[in-house]
Structure formats: structure tokens, C-alpha cells
Scaffold this motif. Sequence first.
Motif, mmCIF file in Angstrom:
data_model
loop_
_atom_site.group_PDB
_atom_site.id
_atom_site.type_symbol
_atom_site.label_atom_id
_atom_site.label_comp_id
_atom_site.label_asym_id
_atom_site.label_seq_id
_atom_site.Cartn_x
_atom_site.Cartn_y
_atom_site.Cartn_z
ATOM 1 N N GLY A 13 20.541 -42.330 -17.000
ATOM 2 C CA GLY A 13 20.647 -42.587 -15.575
ATOM 3 C C GLY A 13 22.012 -42.246 -15.013
ATOM 4 O O GLY A 13 22.392 -42.715 -13.951
ATOM 5 N N ARG A 14 22.761 -41.387 -15.715
ATOM 6 C CA ARG A 14 24.110 -41.017 -15.286
ATOM 7 C C ARG A 14 24.186 -39.526 -15.001
ATOM 8 O O ARG A 14 23.394 -38.756 -15.501
ATOM 9 C CB ARG A 14 25.121 -41.332 -16.400
ATOM 10 C CG ARG A 14 25.196 -42.775 -16.750
ATOM 11 C CD ARG A 14 26.285 -42.995 -17.786
ATOM 12 N NE ARG A 14 26.181 -44.323 -18.330
ATOM 13 C CZ ARG A 14 26.249 -44.616 -19.607
ATOM 14 N NH1 ARG A 14 26.454 -43.671 -20.488
ATOM 15 N NH2 ARG A 14 26.142 -45.855 -20.019
ATOM 16 N N GLY A 15 25.166 -39.152 -14.235
ATOM 17 C CA GLY A 15 25.413 -37.740 -13.986
ATOM 18 C C GLY A 15 24.610 -37.186 -12.829
ATOM 19 O O GLY A 15 23.736 -37.841 -12.269
ATOM 20 N N SER A 16 24.928 -35.946 -12.493
ATOM 21 C CA SER A 16 24.329 -35.324 -11.306
ATOM 22 C C SER A 16 22.818 -35.140 -11.443
ATOM 23 O O SER A 16 22.091 -35.264 -10.456
ATOM 24 C CB SER A 16 24.999 -33.987 -11.016
ATOM 25 O OG SER A 16 24.830 -33.098 -12.096
ATOM 26 N N TRP A 17 22.335 -34.845 -12.653
ATOM 27 C CA TRP A 17 20.882 -34.656 -12.802
ATOM 28 C C TRP A 17 20.142 -35.935 -12.466
ATOM 29 O O TRP A 17 19.120 -35.913 -11.783
ATOM 30 C CB TRP A 17 20.522 -34.196 -14.205
ATOM 31 C CG TRP A 17 20.956 -32.810 -14.552
ATOM 32 C CD1 TRP A 17 21.656 -31.933 -13.765
ATOM 33 C CD2 TRP A 17 20.734 -32.135 -15.779
ATOM 34 N NE1 TRP A 17 21.877 -30.763 -14.440
ATOM 35 C CE2 TRP A 17 21.328 -30.855 -15.677
ATOM 36 C CE3 TRP A 17 20.105 -32.480 -16.965
ATOM 37 C CZ2 TRP A 17 21.289 -29.927 -16.722
ATOM 38 C CZ3 TRP A 17 20.061 -31.566 -18.000
ATOM 39 C CH2 TRP A 17 20.654 -30.300 -17.872
ATOM 40 N N ALA A 18 20.616 -37.060 -12.973
ATOM 41 C CA ALA A 18 19.959 -38.347 -12.709
ATOM 42 C C ALA A 18 20.041 -38.698 -11.232
ATOM 43 O O ALA A 18 19.074 -39.194 -10.650
ATOM 44 C CB ALA A 18 20.583 -39.447 -13.560
ATOM 45 N N GLU A 19 21.189 -38.417 -10.621
ATOM 46 C CA GLU A 19 21.345 -38.704 -9.200
ATOM 47 C C GLU A 19 20.390 -37.867 -8.364
ATOM 48 O O GLU A 19 19.860 -38.333 -7.364
ATOM 49 C CB GLU A 19 22.787 -38.431 -8.764
ATOM 50 C CG GLU A 19 23.772 -39.437 -9.322
ATOM 51 C CD GLU A 19 25.225 -39.025 -9.096
ATOM 52 O OE1 GLU A 19 25.470 -38.068 -8.341
ATOM 53 O OE2 GLU A 19 26.095 -39.660 -9.704
ATOM 54 N N GLU A 20 20.166 -36.622 -8.772
ATOM 55 C CA GLU A 20 19.252 -35.754 -8.046
ATOM 56 C C GLU A 20 17.805 -36.219 -8.189
ATOM 57 O O GLU A 20 16.989 -35.977 -7.318
ATOM 58 C CB GLU A 20 19.360 -34.315 -8.554
ATOM 59 C CG GLU A 20 20.665 -33.657 -8.194
ATOM 60 C CD GLU A 20 20.894 -32.359 -8.949
ATOM 61 O OE1 GLU A 20 19.948 -31.877 -9.618
ATOM 62 O OE2 GLU A 20 21.999 -31.829 -8.870
ATOM 63 N N HIS A 21 17.501 -36.854 -9.300
ATOM 64 C CA HIS A 21 16.110 -37.221 -9.581
ATOM 65 C C HIS A 21 15.644 -38.477 -8.876
ATOM 66 O O HIS A 21 14.594 -38.497 -8.256
ATOM 67 C CB HIS A 21 15.896 -37.407 -11.081
ATOM 68 C CG HIS A 21 14.550 -37.959 -11.412
ATOM 69 N ND1 HIS A 21 14.317 -39.288 -11.617
ATOM 70 C CD2 HIS A 21 13.346 -37.362 -11.510
ATOM 71 C CE1 HIS A 21 13.040 -39.474 -11.860
ATOM 72 N NE2 HIS A 21 12.429 -38.325 -11.796
ATOM 73 N N VAL A 22 16.392 -39.546 -8.974
ATOM 74 C CA VAL A 22 15.800 -40.833 -8.649
ATOM 75 C C VAL A 22 16.500 -41.565 -7.523
ATOM 76 O O VAL A 22 17.693 -41.694 -7.509
ATOM 77 C CB VAL A 22 15.818 -41.747 -9.893
ATOM 78 C CG1 VAL A 22 15.347 -43.146 -9.555
ATOM 79 C CG2 VAL A 22 14.916 -41.194 -10.969
ATOM 80 N N ALA A 23 15.706 -41.991 -6.612
ATOM 81 C CA ALA A 23 16.066 -43.054 -5.690
ATOM 82 C C ALA A 23 14.937 -44.050 -5.940
ATOM 83 O O ALA A 23 13.809 -43.800 -5.565
ATOM 84 C CB ALA A 23 16.078 -42.551 -4.262
ATOM 85 N N GLU A 24 15.201 -45.102 -6.660
ATOM 86 C CA GLU A 24 14.120 -45.975 -7.115
ATOM 87 C C GLU A 24 13.733 -46.995 -6.055
ATOM 88 O O GLU A 24 14.584 -47.650 -5.475
ATOM 89 C CB GLU A 24 14.561 -46.707 -8.384
ATOM 90 C CG GLU A 24 13.430 -47.487 -9.010
ATOM 91 C CD GLU A 24 13.775 -47.948 -10.405
ATOM 92 O OE1 GLU A 24 13.243 -48.999 -10.799
ATOM 93 O OE2 GLU A 24 14.557 -47.293 -11.086
#
Length: 143
Positions: A123-134
Motif C-alpha cells: 500500500g506504499r508508493g506511487s503505484w498504490a496511490e494510483e490504484h486505491v481510494a478505499e
Amino acid sequence: MFAAQGPTGPHDLARYVLIIQELPDGQVTHDWKPIKDFELTKFQYTQNAMSTSRGIVRACSTGLKEYCEGRRRQCEQDCLASRGPFRIGHLIYQDVKTQPWREAKKWWCPSQCLEQAVQCNKGRGSWAEEHVAEFHAIEPAVD
């Protein structure tokens, strides 16, 4: 029979796309579309031309592992196909005098893409930030 217009609960959020548009008069509207009917290609230019925070955001509480793995595979393919050092996150291969890129990319690309995927799965880094708004409810997703 009347079909549901949008998700019926938080469990359905991953199956829909929430499209938010600003009208010329400044009002903002939203509409839910089944993900199977959503044509991402219409929005591709918008996503590339804008920053992630202003582009398309995937709102989903599931699928992070699959998303991170897909990003890892795409990262490796793009990196291995590149003719010159490829940026992955904030890193770029710079030791071209010791080992040329055409040789280094065989080990550098898989290791750096894997590291990004590991961070993404946590759940860290730019990839995770791009993926999820939970979201756990529909109204906060719309808000």
C-alpha cells in the motif's frame, strides 16, 4: 423491470465507474457506469496529459494485489523494450560506463519493477496511490 443505476452497496463499487463532470455553468454532475461498459480509450489522453490526482482514479477496496502484479509485468515489458535507461519510480539506471544498458536491463528491470510491486502490495508508493481510494460506503465515493 427497472435496472439499478449504479452500485447498490460498497460491495458493488469495484464493478462500476463513477464519472464526475463539471458543466459549463460550474455545476458538477456524477453518473455511475458499469465497468464493463466503460471505454477507457476515450479518457486515455486525459489520463496521460494530467497529473494522477486530476486524472482517472480507480476507486476500489479490492484488487490491489492484482493491480500491483499487472503494473509489475507492464513495467518489466516497457523497461526491457527500452533502448536507453528507463525510469522506474524515482530511479534510473546510471552506471552505463560499467555495464551498458543493453546488458544491465536484463537484471535491472526485473529487480526494480519487483521492488515497486512489493511497495505497491504494502500500500506504499506511487503505484498504490494510483490504484486505491478505499471506500466503505457509496456517498463518500461520490463526495
